[in-house]
Scaffold this motif. Sequence first.
Motif, short mmCIF file in Angstrom:
data_model
loop_
_atom_site.label_atom_id
_atom_site.label_comp_id
_atom_site.label_asym_id
_atom_site.label_seq_id
_atom_site.Cartn_x
_atom_site.Cartn_y
_atom_site.Cartn_z
N PRO A 146 39.48 44.46 20.19
CA PRO A 146 38.68 45.15 19.19
C PRO A 146 37.70 46.16 19.78
CG PRO A 146 37.74 42.98 19.59
CD PRO A 146 39.00 43.07 20.42
N VAL A 147 37.40 47.16 18.98
CA VAL A 147 36.37 48.13 19.34
C VAL A 147 35.02 47.45 19.15
CG1 VAL A 147 35.39 50.38 18.67
CG2 VAL A 147 37.86 50.01 18.53
N ARG A 148 34.08 47.77 20.05
CA ARG A 148 32.74 47.17 19.92
C ARG A 148 31.70 48.22 19.58
NH1 ARG A 148 33.03 42.01 21.59
NH2 ARG A 148 34.96 41.60 22.73
N LEU A 149 30.91 47.91 18.57
CA LEU A 149 29.85 48.84 18.14
C LEU A 149 28.49 48.24 18.47
CD1 LEU A 149 32.12 48.62 15.52
CD2 LEU A 149 30.89 50.71 14.97
N HIS A 150 27.70 48.99 19.24
CA HIS A 150 26.35 48.53 19.60
C HIS A 150 25.34 49.40 18.87
CE1 HIS A 150 27.97 46.04 22.87
NE2 HIS A 150 28.86 47.02 22.99
N PHE A 151 24.30 48.79 18.36
CA PHE A 151 23.35 49.50 17.50
C PHE A 151 21.97 49.60 18.13
CE2 PHE A 151 26.64 47.66 14.84
CZ PHE A 151 27.08 48.80 14.16
N ALA A 152 21.18 50.54 17.61
CA ALA A 152 19.80 50.71 18.06
C ALA A 152 18.95 49.54 17.57
CB ALA A 152 19.25 52.03 17.52
N ASP A 153 17.79 49.41 18.16
CA ASP A 153 16.77 48.45 17.73
C ASP A 153 17.25 47.00 17.81
OD1 ASP A 153 15.15 50.66 17.09
OD2 ASP A 153 16.16 50.84 15.14
N GLY A 154 18.17 46.74 18.72
CA GLY A 154 18.57 45.36 18.98
C GLY A 154 19.36 44.70 17.86
N ALA A 155 19.89 45.48 16.92
CA ALA A 155 20.70 44.87 15.86
C ALA A 155 21.97 44.28 16.49
CB ALA A 155 21.05 45.90 14.80
N PRO A 156 22.42 43.14 16.01
CA PRO A 156 23.60 42.52 16.63
C PRO A 156 24.82 43.44 16.57
CG PRO A 156 22.60 41.08 14.96
CD PRO A 156 21.89 42.38 14.88
N PRO A 157 25.63 43.45 17.64
CA PRO A 157 26.82 44.32 17.66
C PRO A 157 27.88 43.86 16.65
CG PRO A 157 26.61 43.08 19.72
CD PRO A 157 25.45 42.69 18.87
N LEU A 158 28.81 44.74 16.36
CA LEU A 158 29.94 44.41 15.50
C LEU A 158 31.23 44.69 16.26
CD1 LEU A 158 28.96 46.08 12.07
CD2 LEU A 158 28.91 43.64 12.61
N THR A 159 32.29 44.04 15.86
CA THR A 159 33.61 44.38 16.41
C THR A 159 34.49 44.85 15.25
OG1 THR A 159 34.35 42.10 16.16
CG2 THR A 159 33.53 42.74 18.33
N ALA A 160 35.50 45.65 15.59
CA ALA A 160 36.37 46.17 14.54
C ALA A 160 37.75 46.47 15.13
CB ALA A 160 35.78 47.46 13.96
N ASP A 161 38.75 46.37 14.28
CA ASP A 161 40.08 46.84 14.69
C ASP A 161 40.13 48.37 14.63
OD1 ASP A 161 41.55 44.21 14.91
OD2 ASP A 161 40.71 44.07 12.89
N HIS A 162 39.41 48.91 13.65
CA HIS A 162 39.40 50.37 13.46
C HIS A 162 38.00 50.82 13.10
CE1 HIS A 162 43.75 49.90 13.25
NE2 HIS A 162 43.54 48.94 12.35
N VAL A 163 37.60 51.96 13.67
CA VAL A 163 36.32 52.56 13.30
C VAL A 163 36.61 53.94 12.71
CG1 VAL A 163 34.19 53.59 14.25
CG2 VAL A 163 34.96 51.34 15.04
N ILE A 164 36.02 54.23 11.57
CA ILE A 164 36.12 55.60 11.03
C ILE A 164 34.76 56.26 11.22
CG2 ILE A 164 36.62 57.04 9.02
CD1 ILE A 164 38.35 54.84 7.87
#
Length: 505
Positions: free
Chosen positions: A246-264
């Motif tokens: 999965p693709v990993r998305l990391h966010f500002a301000d320490g918000a927990p990351p997300l994973t995804a099969d697809h990101v648009i």
Amino acid sequence: MVAKKPRVVVVGAGISGLAAAQRLCGAGGDRFEVTVVEAGARVGGRILTSEFAGHRVEMGATWVQGVVGSPVYALARDAGALVEEKEGGLPYERMDGFPDRVLTVAEGGEVVDGDTVAGPIAELYRGMMEAARAGEAGDGGGVEEYLRRGLRAYQAARSGGGGKELEEVEEALLAMHINRERTDTSADDLGDLDLTAEGEYRDFPGEHATIPGGYSRVVERLAAALPPGTVRLGLRLRRLEWGETPVRLHFADGAPPLTADHVILTVSLGVLKASLGKDASGAGGAAIAFDPPLPPFKREAVARLGFGVVNKLFMEVEAVEPSGPEDGGCGGDVHPAAAPPDFPFLNMAFRGLVAKIPWWMRGTESIYPVHAGSSVALAWFAGREAAHLESLPDDDVIRGVHATLDSFLPATPRWRVKRIKRSGWATDPLFLGSYSYVAVGSSGEDLDLMAEPLPRGPDTADERAPPLRVLFAGEATHRTHYSTTHAAYPSGVREANRLLQHYRG
Ligand SMILES: Cc1cc2nc3c(=O)[nH]c(=O)nc-3n(C[C@H](O)[C@H](O)[C@H](O)COP(=O)(O)OP(=O)(O)OC[C@H]3O[C@@H](n4cnc5c(N)ncnc54)[C@H](O)[C@@H]3O)c2cc1C
């Protein structure tokens, strides 16, 4: 065992992101797990309806550029936003369409005759731009020089010459049309606009219209159609790891990351340009770090295409009788209410006579009431003038407008600005500009490259199809309607369809 649903994360809750999510949740039924992450505190992105001095005003998208067959107009109709509300309905921009009469004035206050001077120059300009878009501008000196050559030829062909003063006014009129083109396209300098490539741009057929209930109603309707909790506000993507699924998305301000099969990914071209730099903390923290970096074909398309600044300045105006010469006509009594004059639809031909008019005011083409008889006037700015406008305190803006109005409308009563409201798209780190254009050195092909998903080749684990880890939507990914909501909306639908097709195959 229940099969795991493909997880799709849409980045950005502008009209393209919401369109993608709605299509996936609608046509996709329950087949996808969809989340929209939005860095800001609201949905809509560059669509933002606001209020000012008792009027409904658009800070971003304003026009539906052709209503016949327009999906955006259809959405506005479905949202009930084309019907003026009986109660609480505010007057809105261009609710009366375009005015029949405009007042064209040259700096200093001389009214320019429409039939003999302003009209012919408008015709000349239109003809020359059409020729340029058809590739007939010839080489040398860029668009502005080409236009000036055309004006000189027009003046030379006139029997009896016309005189220096007339020629100066005509030059100023030409500059006025150039300013209009800069606002339409967002190109700071017309020389940076590839006019031949730009010839691919299309409006929808039919009249251009504003939306009585406000443009924001369109995006609110799209958002309301999504399952509760789909849109998550205040999540700013900082880092995207897309090398594997999965693709990993990391966010500002320490918000927990997300994973995804697809990101648009639907962030603006401005944000993508900022993300090309090595330092992802640059550009006010707007940049997204791509890991691995975006491939060269994508980076080059992002770098080549143009993304300019356009801002709107709303002014509440009132007519004032000057109290005496010592105040320069300022600060007098409000004009007696019995017959308040209407602010005119004022086209301005700047010719460099009045030192008090600041340089950034010289970049606007007109100041006009948002509808006939309105006390709210509007001016559009592009390029460096638009960017500079964002940096000025209100008082400086008002002083600059007063100097301009005193020169162009010198008769009494004088017009005074009570307060202003303006957009600030260049400095907002969620946009870093207003809309895209085809810059010299780029082409329509770059807009197609912008739309290509990553990675480009098939997945090694599944040779049948590319894995579509990162898909791209947004106004800068549409070859013929780029820069508008007519590009953004269908681009979101397009990428959702790509995923629907992927799982159908
Ligand atoms: C002044 C102005 C006038 C305009 N006039 C017109 C007009 O008359 N007619 C017309 O059709 N169009 C007009 N437009 C253009 C139109 O507004 C846009 O083309 C359209 O709204 C773009 O939609 P989008 O979804 O592609 O991008 P956006 O609306 O930019 O949506 C992208 C979203 O991504 C979010 N985002 C950014 N970075 C991140 C991050 N790191 N993490 C998470 N989210 C992020 C942003 O907050 C934003 O909400 C105008 C625009 C401006 C600025």
